[in-house]
Design a protein around this motif. Structure first.
Motif, PDB file in Angstrom:
ATOM      1  N   SER A 184       1.679   7.018  -6.774  1.00  0.00           N
ATOM      2  CA  SER A 184       0.529   7.911  -6.978  1.00  0.00           C
ATOM      3  C   SER A 184       0.996   9.373  -6.642  1.00  0.00           C
ATOM      4  O   SER A 184       0.772  10.078  -7.475  1.00  0.00           O
ATOM      5  N   LYS A 235       2.587   1.862  -3.297  1.00  0.00           N
ATOM      6  CA  LYS A 235       1.563   2.095  -4.597  1.00  0.00           C
ATOM      7  C   LYS A 235       1.118   3.839  -4.181  1.00  0.00           C
ATOM      8  O   LYS A 235       1.279   4.631  -4.969  1.00  0.00           O
ATOM      9  N   GLU A 236       1.256   4.187  -2.804  1.00  0.00           N
ATOM     10  CA  GLU A 236       1.095   5.470  -2.622  1.00  0.00           C
ATOM     11  C   GLU A 236       1.908   6.557  -3.148  1.00  0.00           C
ATOM     12  O   GLU A 236       1.822   7.360  -3.320  1.00  0.00           O
ATOM     13  N   THR A 253       8.497   1.917  -8.745  1.00  0.00           N
ATOM     14  CA  THR A 253       7.868   0.664  -9.296  1.00  0.00           C
ATOM     15  C   THR A 253       8.524  -0.622  -8.941  1.00  0.00           C
ATOM     16  O   THR A 253       7.528  -1.551  -9.042  1.00  0.00           O
ATOM     17  N   VAL A 300       7.041  -1.703  -5.651  1.00  0.00           N
ATOM     18  CA  VAL A 300       5.637  -2.206  -5.827  1.00  0.00           C
ATOM     19  C   VAL A 300       5.627  -3.754  -6.112  1.00  0.00           C
ATOM     20  O   VAL A 300       5.168  -4.517  -5.881  1.00  0.00           O
ATOM     21  N   GLU A 356       4.282  -6.685  -4.157  1.00  0.00           N
ATOM     22  CA  GLU A 356       3.433  -7.885  -4.651  1.00  0.00           C
ATOM     23  C   GLU A 356       3.640  -9.181  -4.661  1.00  0.00           C
ATOM     24  O   GLU A 356       3.048 -10.125  -4.241  1.00  0.00           O
ATOM     25  N   ARG A 383       0.786  -1.330   0.033  1.00  0.00           N
ATOM     26  CA  ARG A 383       0.067  -0.097   0.151  1.00  0.00           C
ATOM     27  C   ARG A 383       0.929   1.231  -0.075  1.00  0.00           C
ATOM     28  O   ARG A 383       0.591   2.371  -0.620  1.00  0.00           O
TER      29      ARG A 383
END
Length: 232
Positions: free
Chosen positions: A72, A68-69, A98, A101, A105, A65
């Motif tokens: 963003s 990803k934030e 990236t 992330v 994942e 999370r």
């Protein structure tokens, strides 16, 4: 360390004696109820593994999370500032985010799989334990004092063993430091002996006929001692 080992052996002997006494007192129920108590141990271990897997999964989810934030926010700031150039520094930062992330994942996927496996293992262990609890209820109740005392001694012996292991590690470390100190003392002693030997020899004097003597032959001939001085 010696005292700790002695205490461990004393508690071990005490546990053996008292548990043997309980076995004789309770009788066959101890042996009959062993499958239940073993299943209970397995269920407890499976529960701990499931809890750890749950914590790992929650951490992986949080890391994903946050990663990803970060992406963003970076993209949003870039779009808000029309004058900002998409330079190599921004490109590197976004590439790094990236990558985080993707790694997060993968970690989440692995931890989720482990979480499901441990949860299934725990549920199966609990089911097995409850089946045995119904089947061996009478023997379990009768043998309960024995296995409770056994668990109590197990915890105590584990703590004593940890104390022994810690002291043994400290002793090994102290021996290493002592050995190093002896080597250092030996080096210092050799150095002191070498200095004393050099001091005892003294500075090297000039040899006969060496340059630097201020006394000439004429000076020696000019100084004639009197006869009674020679006699003396």
């Amino acid at each position: 360390l010696k005292d700790a080992r002695q205490k461990f052996r004393a508690v071990l002997v005490e546990a053996t004696v008292k548990l043997d006494e309980l076995v004789k007192k309770i009788g066959k129920a101890v042996e009959d109820s062993k499958p239940y108590w073993e299943a209970r141990r397995v269920a407890r271990q499976a529960q701990l593994e499931a809890q750890r897997a749950t914590q790992d999964f929650q951490r992986a989810t949080e890391v994903l999370r946050a990663a990803k934030e970060t992406i963003s926010l970076a993209e949003q700031r870039l779009l808000e500032d029309d004058k900002r150039q998409f330079d190599s520094a921004w490109q590197e930062m976004l590439n790094h985010a990236t990558q985080r992330v993707m790694e997060a994942e993968q970690t989440k996927t692995r931890s989720e799989l482990v979480h499901k496996e441990t949860a299934a293992k725990y549920n199966a262990a609990m089911g097995r334990m409850k089946q045995l609890e119904k089947k061996l209820k009478r023997a379990i109740n009768k043998s309960k004092p024995y296995f409770e005392l056994k668990a109590k001694y197990y915890v105590q012996l584990e703590q004593l063993k940890k104390t022994v292991d810690d002291l043994q590690a400290k002793l090994a470390l102290a021996k290493g430091e002592y050995k190093t100190a002896l080597k250092n003392l030996e080096m210092i002693s050799d150095e002191i002996h070498e200095r004393r030997r050099s001091t005892a020899m003294g500075p090297r004097g000039c040899g006969v006929g060496a340059e630097g003597s201020n006394t000439s032959v004429e000076d020696l001939s000019a100084t004639k001692p009197e006869s009674d001085t020679i006699s003396s």
